[in-house]
Scaffold this active site. Sequence first.
Site, PDB file in Angstrom:
ATOM      1  N   LYS A   1       0.855  -1.184   0.000  1.00 30.46           N
ATOM      2  CA  LYS A   1       0.000   0.000   0.000  1.00 30.46           C
ATOM      3  C   LYS A   1       0.893   1.236   0.000  1.00 30.46           C
ATOM      4  CE  LYS A   1      -4.175  -1.862   0.232  1.00 30.46           C
ATOM      5  NZ  LYS A   1      -5.129  -1.716  -0.898  1.00 30.46           N
TER       6      LYS A   1
ATOM      7  N   ASP B   1      -0.219  -0.422  -4.673  1.00 35.37           N
ATOM      8  CA  ASP B   1      -1.621   0.002  -4.712  1.00 35.37           C
ATOM      9  C   ASP B   1      -1.744   1.351  -4.008  1.00 35.37           C
ATOM     10  OD1 ASP B   1      -4.315   0.342  -4.814  1.00 35.37           O
ATOM     11  OD2 ASP B   1      -4.837  -1.493  -3.725  1.00 35.37           O
TER      12      ASP B   1
ATOM     13  N   GLU C   1      -1.650  -0.211  -9.025  1.00 32.44           N
ATOM     14  CA  GLU C   1      -3.112  -0.234  -8.951  1.00 32.44           C
ATOM     15  C   GLU C   1      -3.661   1.148  -8.611  1.00 32.44           C
ATOM     16  OE1 GLU C   1      -5.956  -2.831  -6.358  1.00 32.44           O
ATOM     17  OE2 GLU C   1      -4.074  -3.893  -6.622  1.00 32.44           O
TER      18      GLU C   1
ATOM     19  N   ASP D   1      -8.875  -0.165 -10.264  1.00 33.88           N
ATOM     20  CA  ASP D   1      -9.615  -0.873  -9.208  1.00 33.88           C
ATOM     21  C   ASP D   1     -10.894  -0.101  -8.874  1.00 33.88           C
ATOM     22  OD1 ASP D   1     -10.660  -2.080  -6.981  1.00 33.88           O
ATOM     23  OD2 ASP D   1      -8.856  -1.991  -5.755  1.00 33.88           O
TER      24      ASP D   1
ATOM     25  N   LYS E   1     -13.582  -7.214  -8.124  1.00 32.58           N
ATOM     26  CA  LYS E   1     -13.827  -7.705  -6.761  1.00 32.58           C
ATOM     27  C   LYS E   1     -15.295  -8.061  -6.682  1.00 32.58           C
ATOM     28  CE  LYS E   1     -10.292  -4.859  -4.599  1.00 32.58           C
ATOM     29  NZ  LYS E   1     -10.002  -3.605  -3.867  1.00 32.58           N
TER      30      LYS E   1
HETATM   31 MG   LIG Z   1      -6.808  -1.848  -4.848  1.00 34.78          MG
END
Ligand SMILES: [Mg+2]
Length: 358
Positions: free
Chosen positions: A160, A188, A216, A241, A265
Amino acid sequence: MRIIGLSVKRIDYPMRRPFASARRASTVAQTVCVTAHLEGGVVGYGEGAPAPYVTGETVASVARDATLATDALQGLDARRIRHWGAALREALCGPTARAAVEGALLDALARTRHLSLWHWFGGAREWVETDFSLTLGPLEEVGRHAAEARAAGYRTLKIKVGGSEPEVDEARVRAVAAAAPDARLRLDANQSFTPETALRLVSRLLEAGIPVELLEQPVPKDDWEALAAVTRACPVPVIADEAVQSVAQAMCVARTGAAHGINIKLAKCGPLAALEIIAVARAAGLRLMLGCMLESLLGIGAAVHLACGTGAFDYLDLDSHALIGLEPTGRPFAQTGAVLSVDPEAPGHGWEPVATGG
Ligand SMILES: [Mg+2]
């Protein structure tokens, strides 16, 4: 094979350790478990783990929407998937609530046929390999978690980024690379960069020989221009995303080339739309990732069945059960190191509330 109704239960899972991204910090994974009841006593289970910053839903709204969906579905034939799927869409459920209900109904239907969801999705491959996500935390802690994950068998780590200081982001990635020198690294940003910040970070890391595999959602989800600008100049694949939560938005990526790929997702679109996004992405030559919110074994199991069944995904990020601290036991999936697999003989996805406790 009529739908009798749905029952809905909120389940909180305290997390093994806190997890933070640029958008939220979690110490408890809040989920909603939906049980679909069909005539003849067959049941199926689906899970919704909402991320309010993505779909605008909360556990309270997911529980409410799933409960209200009962009225729209009661009495419909569970075998007519497109029919009840349309009724569910018209019932104005949020996407995570719809995902939980669709998941429960597909599981129940597969169970009536003694068919695993893996078979139902196509039975393409027997296992997939997931990455492991590292919190947006202090460098020393993230480095330690990276070394632990690498030792546990994860060959790909997702980091992250998008904290307040670009230098700290770079230092965090360098700390992970030092702690797990042979790991592939995914970044991400959860919408937190400008195009310039994103491109500068990636190029500085590549210049330093750090193996960045992909980036991402670098920029805010509604800023398609900025996403396209990063994609045009970025030397590694850019994966949308938060920007893609529907088939229409997937079509937008396909038409404009605003990203190299899409992170699907289940919590953003549900399994039925996921199949349509897969078709769009494949036709457009886009890469596909399957990711997660903070689902327990139930939600991740449904995703593993989709991933193995369709064989459609280039990148897997199905690790929230591990972040929570839940151990897979074979149904709805098994795990060895980073490898996730399903039991093809389990009707549905095979999750049972009593047998697994979560
Ligand atoms: Mg993501």
